[in-house]
Design a protein around this motif. Structure first.
Motif, PDB file in Angstrom:
ATOM      1  N   HIS A 162      36.666 -30.212  -6.728  1.00 30.93           N
ATOM      2  CA  HIS A 162      36.587 -30.827  -5.358  1.00 30.93           C
ATOM      3  C   HIS A 162      38.088 -30.585  -4.403  1.00 30.93           C
ATOM      4  N   ASP A 163      37.704 -30.624  -3.228  1.00 31.17           N
ATOM      5  CA  ASP A 163      39.078 -30.119  -2.207  1.00 31.17           C
ATOM      6  C   ASP A 163      38.896 -31.205  -1.347  1.00 31.17           C
ATOM      7  N   ASP A 164      40.012 -31.665  -1.073  1.00 29.01           N
ATOM      8  CA  ASP A 164      40.490 -32.610   0.115  1.00 29.01           C
ATOM      9  C   ASP A 164      40.640 -31.867   1.546  1.00 29.01           C
ATOM     10  N   VAL A 166      41.289 -32.118   5.571  1.00 32.25           N
ATOM     11  CA  VAL A 166      42.386 -32.945   6.564  1.00 32.25           C
ATOM     12  C   VAL A 166      42.241 -32.354   7.846  1.00 32.25           C
ATOM     13  N   SER A 242      41.129 -27.140   4.432  1.00 31.50           N
ATOM     14  CA  SER A 242      41.409 -27.705   3.141  1.00 31.50           C
ATOM     15  C   SER A 242      43.044 -28.114   3.076  1.00 31.50           C
ATOM     16  N   ARG A 243      43.244 -29.119   2.590  1.00 29.84           N
ATOM     17  CA  ARG A 243      44.664 -29.429   2.283  1.00 29.84           C
ATOM     18  C   ARG A 243      45.491 -28.113   1.606  1.00 29.84           C
ATOM     19  N   GLN A 257      49.232 -33.736  10.071  1.00 26.29           N
ATOM     20  CA  GLN A 257      47.909 -34.494  10.024  1.00 26.29           C
ATOM     21  C   GLN A 257      47.773 -35.464  10.987  1.00 26.29           C
ATOM     22  N   ARG A 264      35.618 -35.486   0.377  1.00 19.46           N
ATOM     23  CA  ARG A 264      36.068 -34.518  -0.324  1.00 19.46           C
ATOM     24  C   ARG A 264      34.692 -33.603  -0.467  1.00 19.46           C
TER      25      ARG A 264
END
Length: 294
Positions: A162-164, A166, A242-243, A257, A264
């Motif tokens: 999974h990806d955070d 922002v 993506s962060r 940010q 996510r």
């Protein structure tokens, strides 16, 4: 005729552009042109015609393309079979990945895999989600890694990480949004091209953050994460990214940010349902899964 010439011919034919094919193959433009020229001269045929800055297949080229694709796929299957007969100290794995995964998430895992299996060559192609799905469905790569959800009759998909996400903007614009001087819904938005996993995530986030903007086109639409972030850092607007991608810009102070609660997003592994995977490909699957060793 060599397999390398076939690979170059197919790359140029599919992109209709010598420079783009050279970039995708990590070759010089002159090397690609020379390979095509040698192939045409050896068999006394004209495979491409030039149209401005682009090239297009001749009628002979159109007839040859499916034969070349079939031959290259057969050679890859043969190579996988031979590699499986050995102790996996040789062979090759072809992977396609979308930009965020290929440039930021995958390299560490490829390095770990190469340490464990130094004799196995890995060929990585980077494109957007639609391009990766097409390469996987055609059998041109062993598997694909994408950020966007893919539905295809020939492909199986599994979530591997999974990806955070922002929301980011240039520091002065982020400050205006945080103080209420500029409403997030009124800020110009900068996005990736349609067909990319990041664009799909962007649109999903926009529906959550500013639903009234969903039907409006972004202020800028750019073909890479780096182009998007450079434009945003220059004050062109706000983006969702993506962060992993935004991290260097945030740490350097070029971006800031914007507080926003975003879900996510999953990373997916794609593989062909009807093609047998080599031991090397299965080992690389393991290197891409959390908590598994290559």
């Amino acid at each position: 005729m060599t397999l390398e010439q076939l690979r170059i011919f197919i790359a140029v034919a599919e992109r209709e552009h010598v420079t783009q094919a050279a970039q995708a193959l990590h070759l010089t433009q002159s090397a690609v042109s020379s390979a095509i020229g040698a192939l045409e001269a050896r068999h006394d045929v004209l495979l491409f015609k030039r149209i401005g800055r682009r090239v297009a297949l001749t009628e002979l080229g159109k007839l040859f393309l499916p034969e070349a694709q079939a031959l290259l796929r057969a050679s890859l299957r043969t190579e996988r079979f031979l590699a499986d007969l050995g102790e996996m100290n040789a062979g090759a794995v072809a992977v396609a990945a979308s930009q965020t995964i290929g440039n930021y998430w995958l390299p560490e895992r490829l390095a770990r895999f190469k340490t464990a299996h130094p004799g196995v060559a890995v060929r990585l192609t980077i494109g957007n989600t639609e391009e990766v799905a097409a390469l996987t469905a055609s059998g041109d790569v062993d598997f694909g890694l994408v950020e966007g959800e893919v539905r295809h009759d020939l492909l199986d998909s599994e979530t591997i990480d999974h990806d955070d996400l922002v929301v980011v903007a240039a520091p002065d614009m982020a400050a205006r949004i945080e103080t209420g001087a500029l409403a997030l819904a009124c800020a110009p938005w900068v996005a990736r091209e349609k067909g990319s996993g990041t664009r799909a995530a962007f649109e999903q986030a926009l529906r959550q953050l500013a639903p009234e903007l969903c039907e409006q086109p972004p202020a800028l639409e750019l073909p890479s994460n780096e182009a998007v972030l450079s434009a945003v850092a220059a004050g062109a607007g706000v983006t969702v990214v993506s962060r992993l991608v935004a991290g260097p810009y945030l740490r350097a102070g070029a971006l800031r940010q914007v507080p926003a609660a975003l879900p996510r997003r999953p990373f997916y592994l794609l593989r062909h349902r009807e093609i047998r995977q080599s031991r090397a490909a299965l080992a690389l699957f393991g290197a891409c899964r959390p908590g598994e060793n290559p």
